[in-house]
Design a protein around this motif. Structure first.
Motif, PDB file in Angstrom:
ATOM      1  N   TYR A  64       0.852  -1.182   0.000  1.00 46.38           N
ATOM      2  CA  TYR A  64       0.000   0.000   0.000  1.00 46.38           C
ATOM      3  C   TYR A  64       0.890   1.233   0.000  1.00 46.38           C
ATOM      4  CZ  TYR A  64      -3.630  -3.317   1.363  1.00 46.38           C
ATOM      5  OH  TYR A  64      -4.489  -4.382   1.403  1.00 46.38           O
ATOM      6  N   VAL A  65       0.575   2.180  -0.887  1.00 51.48           N
ATOM      7  CA  VAL A  65       1.377   3.400  -0.969  1.00 51.48           C
ATOM      8  C   VAL A  65       0.459   4.614  -0.941  1.00 51.48           C
ATOM      9  CG1 VAL A  65       3.231   2.298  -2.277  1.00 51.48           C
ATOM     10  CG2 VAL A  65       1.354   3.411  -3.496  1.00 51.48           C
ATOM     11  N   GLU A  66       0.992   5.720  -0.478  1.00 54.11           N
ATOM     12  CA  GLU A  66       0.287   6.996  -0.513  1.00 54.11           C
ATOM     13  C   GLU A  66       0.969   7.867  -1.561  1.00 54.11           C
ATOM     14  OE1 GLU A  66      -1.268   9.557   3.019  1.00 54.11           O
ATOM     15  OE2 GLU A  66       0.743  10.304   2.525  1.00 54.11           O
ATOM     16  N   ALA A  67       0.205   8.272  -2.561  1.00 50.69           N
ATOM     17  CA  ALA A  67       0.755   9.079  -3.650  1.00 50.69           C
ATOM     18  C   ALA A  67       0.329  10.527  -3.477  1.00 50.69           C
ATOM     19  CB  ALA A  67       0.273   8.554  -4.993  1.00 50.69           C
ATOM     20  N   VAL A  68       1.273  11.424  -3.659  1.00 52.58           N
ATOM     21  CA  VAL A  68       1.008  12.854  -3.532  1.00 52.58           C
ATOM     22  C   VAL A  68       1.414  13.543  -4.831  1.00 52.58           C
ATOM     23  CG1 VAL A  68       1.545  14.965  -2.274  1.00 52.58           C
ATOM     24  CG2 VAL A  68       1.423  12.787  -1.055  1.00 52.58           C
ATOM     25  N   VAL A  69       0.513  14.360  -5.356  1.00 53.86           N
ATOM     26  CA  VAL A  69       0.800  15.130  -6.563  1.00 53.86           C
ATOM     27  C   VAL A  69       0.669  16.604  -6.228  1.00 53.86           C
ATOM     28  CG1 VAL A  69       0.202  15.547  -8.969  1.00 53.86           C
ATOM     29  CG2 VAL A  69      -0.125  13.275  -7.990  1.00 53.86           C
ATOM     30  N   ASN A  70       1.697  17.361  -6.530  1.00 50.33           N
ATOM     31  CA  ASN A  70       1.680  18.787  -6.240  1.00 50.33           C
ATOM     32  C   ASN A  70       0.657  19.493  -7.115  1.00 50.33           C
ATOM     33  OD1 ASN A  70       2.702  21.711  -6.697  1.00 50.33           O
ATOM     34  ND2 ASN A  70       3.773  21.019  -4.845  1.00 50.33           N
ATOM     35  N   LYS A  71      -0.184  20.308  -6.490  1.00 52.29           N
ATOM     36  CA  LYS A  71      -1.252  20.999  -7.207  1.00 52.29           C
ATOM     37  C   LYS A  71      -0.711  21.884  -8.326  1.00 52.29           C
ATOM     38  CE  LYS A  71      -5.246  23.995  -6.333  1.00 52.29           C
ATOM     39  NZ  LYS A  71      -6.005  24.738  -5.294  1.00 52.29           N
ATOM     40  N   SER A  72       0.376  22.579  -8.049  1.00 50.91           N
ATOM     41  CA  SER A  72       0.950  23.463  -9.068  1.00 50.91           C
ATOM     42  C   SER A  72       1.498  22.669 -10.244  1.00 50.91           C
ATOM     43  CB  SER A  72       2.054  24.329  -8.453  1.00 50.91           C
ATOM     44  OG  SER A  72       3.104  23.518  -7.946  1.00 50.91           O
ATOM     45  N   ASN A  73       1.998  21.452  -9.969  1.00 50.62           N
ATOM     46  CA  ASN A  73       2.498  20.605 -11.051  1.00 50.62           C
ATOM     47  C   ASN A  73       1.362  20.177 -11.978  1.00 50.62           C
ATOM     48  OD1 ASN A  73       5.057  20.782 -10.027  1.00 50.62           O
ATOM     49  ND2 ASN A  73       5.054  18.755  -9.052  1.00 50.62           N
ATOM     50  N   ILE A  74       0.209  19.840 -11.374  1.00 52.57           N
ATOM     51  CA  ILE A  74      -0.947  19.452 -12.186  1.00 52.57           C
ATOM     52  C   ILE A  74      -1.387  20.613 -13.065  1.00 52.57           C
ATOM     53  CG2 ILE A  74      -3.331  18.654 -12.131  1.00 52.57           C
ATOM     54  CD1 ILE A  74      -2.762  17.361  -9.456  1.00 52.57           C
ATOM     55  N   ALA A  75      -1.470  21.808 -12.460  1.00 56.44           N
ATOM     56  CA  ALA A  75      -1.887  22.988 -13.222  1.00 56.44           C
ATOM     57  C   ALA A  75      -0.923  23.264 -14.364  1.00 56.44           C
ATOM     58  CB  ALA A  75      -1.980  24.195 -12.294  1.00 56.44           C
ATOM     59  N   ALA A  76       0.372  23.124 -14.092  1.00 51.65           N
ATOM     60  CA  ALA A  76       1.378  23.363 -15.132  1.00 51.65           C
ATOM     61  C   ALA A  76       1.236  22.356 -16.266  1.00 51.65           C
ATOM     62  CB  ALA A  76       2.775  23.288 -14.525  1.00 51.65           C
ATOM     63  N   GLN A  77       0.949  21.100 -15.895  1.00 51.42           N
ATOM     64  CA  GLN A  77       0.779  20.069 -16.919  1.00 51.42           C
ATOM     65  C   GLN A  77      -0.448  20.356 -17.781  1.00 51.42           C
ATOM     66  OE1 GLN A  77       0.538  16.059 -15.413  1.00 51.42           O
ATOM     67  NE2 GLN A  77      -0.369  15.282 -17.310  1.00 51.42           N
ATOM     68  N   LEU A  78      -1.549  20.758 -17.144  1.00 52.28           N
ATOM     69  CA  LEU A  78      -2.770  21.069 -17.890  1.00 52.28           C
ATOM     70  C   LEU A  78      -2.547  22.250 -18.826  1.00 52.28           C
ATOM     71  CD1 LEU A  78      -5.412  20.665 -15.037  1.00 52.28           C
ATOM     72  CD2 LEU A  78      -4.988  19.090 -16.934  1.00 52.28           C
ATOM     73  N   LEU A  79      -1.850  23.275 -18.341  1.00 51.56           N
ATOM     74  CA  LEU A  79      -1.552  24.438 -19.178  1.00 51.56           C
ATOM     75  C   LEU A  79      -0.665  24.049 -20.361  1.00 51.56           C
ATOM     76  CD1 LEU A  79      -0.954  27.148 -16.426  1.00 51.56           C
ATOM     77  CD2 LEU A  79      -2.793  27.132 -18.127  1.00 51.56           C
ATOM     78  N   ALA A  80       0.275  23.134 -20.118  1.00 53.22           N
ATOM     79  CA  ALA A  80       1.146  22.671 -21.202  1.00 53.22           C
ATOM     80  C   ALA A  80       0.342  21.910 -22.251  1.00 53.22           C
ATOM     81  CB  ALA A  80       2.252  21.788 -20.634  1.00 53.22           C
ATOM     82  N   ASP A  81      -0.610  21.078 -21.797  1.00 53.13           N
ATOM     83  CA  ASP A  81      -1.466  20.349 -22.740  1.00 53.13           C
ATOM     84  C   ASP A  81      -2.306  21.315 -23.563  1.00 53.13           C
ATOM     85  OD1 ASP A  81      -0.487  17.956 -21.846  1.00 53.13           O
ATOM     86  OD2 ASP A  81      -2.216  17.460 -20.583  1.00 53.13           O
TER      87      ASP A  81
END
Length: 267
Positions: A64-81
């Motif tokens: 079992y693992v806990e995954a954390v994604v930085n909110k700013s990283n997600i936003a940057a990825q969406l903007l790049a897409d």
């Protein structure tokens, strides 16, 4: 990750069915109503980058693992897409002036996938970071240009009198794609399709055999060749060459469909 995606963007589909049943029991009517409903959901197909596994634990054979994604990283990825989709749309818009209109339309006729991908990213970004929402979206502009170019495509078909049957069959194929076929005697066409044919006849063992070699030449309004292809079709008849010619024409139409109409034109 799946849960995070689901919070950001979810597509919902639902359907319902209502049935009323009337039974007559000993002269009395009894009513029964049945309602069936189902709801399906699916998350947008987005792979999030920059995942950090902050915790890990093994219980028996399971991890079992806990995954954390930085909110700013997600936003940057969406903007790049979003920027990538806009660049793709802009590239297609800019290339129109350097391409034949029919060829360009065939390449961009279906923008559904691009439109769906852009809509999902914009919606996810709005839910995640409203302050980073971007108003730039070139997909509607590309879609409108595709419709405009399509409406301007008008094809004239040049054929000899004995090839009118094939001309009619080719016209039907264009009509399936809502392409206008116009009179070639008036200079109001964007393209001209020339049916250059060579008919050959043989009589063997009481059979009338007709073979037609068709050179399909597509030109633009300036007379430059856009594409070309050759199709050979044949048929036979026990009654006459006329019937054999009809069969060869039908075989020619079947070849157009089997090869894919646009590929059969050399596009």
């Amino acid at each position: 990750m799946s849960a995070l995606n689901q919070q950001l963007w979810t597509e919902v589909k639902s359907k319902g069915l209502s049935r009323n049943i009337v039974n007559d029991i000993n002269g009395r009517e009894h009513y029964q109503q049945l309602n069936d409903f189902s709801v399906n959901t699916k998350t947008s197909a987005v792979v999030l980058n920059g995942v950090v596994f902050s915790k890990a634990q093994q219980v028996g054979k399971n991890f079992y693992v806990e995954a954390v994604v930085n909110k700013s990283n997600i936003a940057a990825q969406l903007l790049a897409d979003i920027e990538s989709y806009n660049q793709q749309a802009q590239f297609e818009l800019d290339s129109l002036s350097q391409m034949d209109s029919l060829v360009w339309w065939l390449k961009n006729a279906d923008v559904t996938t691009l439109e769906r991908n852009m809509a999902s990213r914009l919606s996810m970004l709005a839910a995640l970071s409203p302050e980073k929402q971007t108003s730039k979206n070139l997909i509607p502009q590309l879609k409108a240009k595709v419709a405009e170019v399509h409406s301007g495509i008008k094809v004239a078909i040049a054929a000899m009198p004995n090839d009118l049957r094939m001309k009619k069959l080719v016209t039907a194929h264009f009509t399936e794609f809502n392409i206008q076929v116009v009179d070639g005697s008036v200079n109001n066409f964007s393209h001209k399709l020339i049916l250059d044919t060579d008919w050959r006849k043989n009589y063997i063992s009481d059979m009338y055999i007709s073979t037609v070699q068709v050179n399909l030449i597509l030109k633009n309004q300036k007379g430059s060749v856009v594409s070309s292809n050759e199709i050979i079709a044949n048929a036979n008849s026990v009654t006459s060459y006329e019937r054999a010619n009809e069969g060869a024409s039908r075989r020619f139409s079947a070849e157009l469909k089997e090869q894919d109409f646009w590929k059969a034109l050399g596009l």
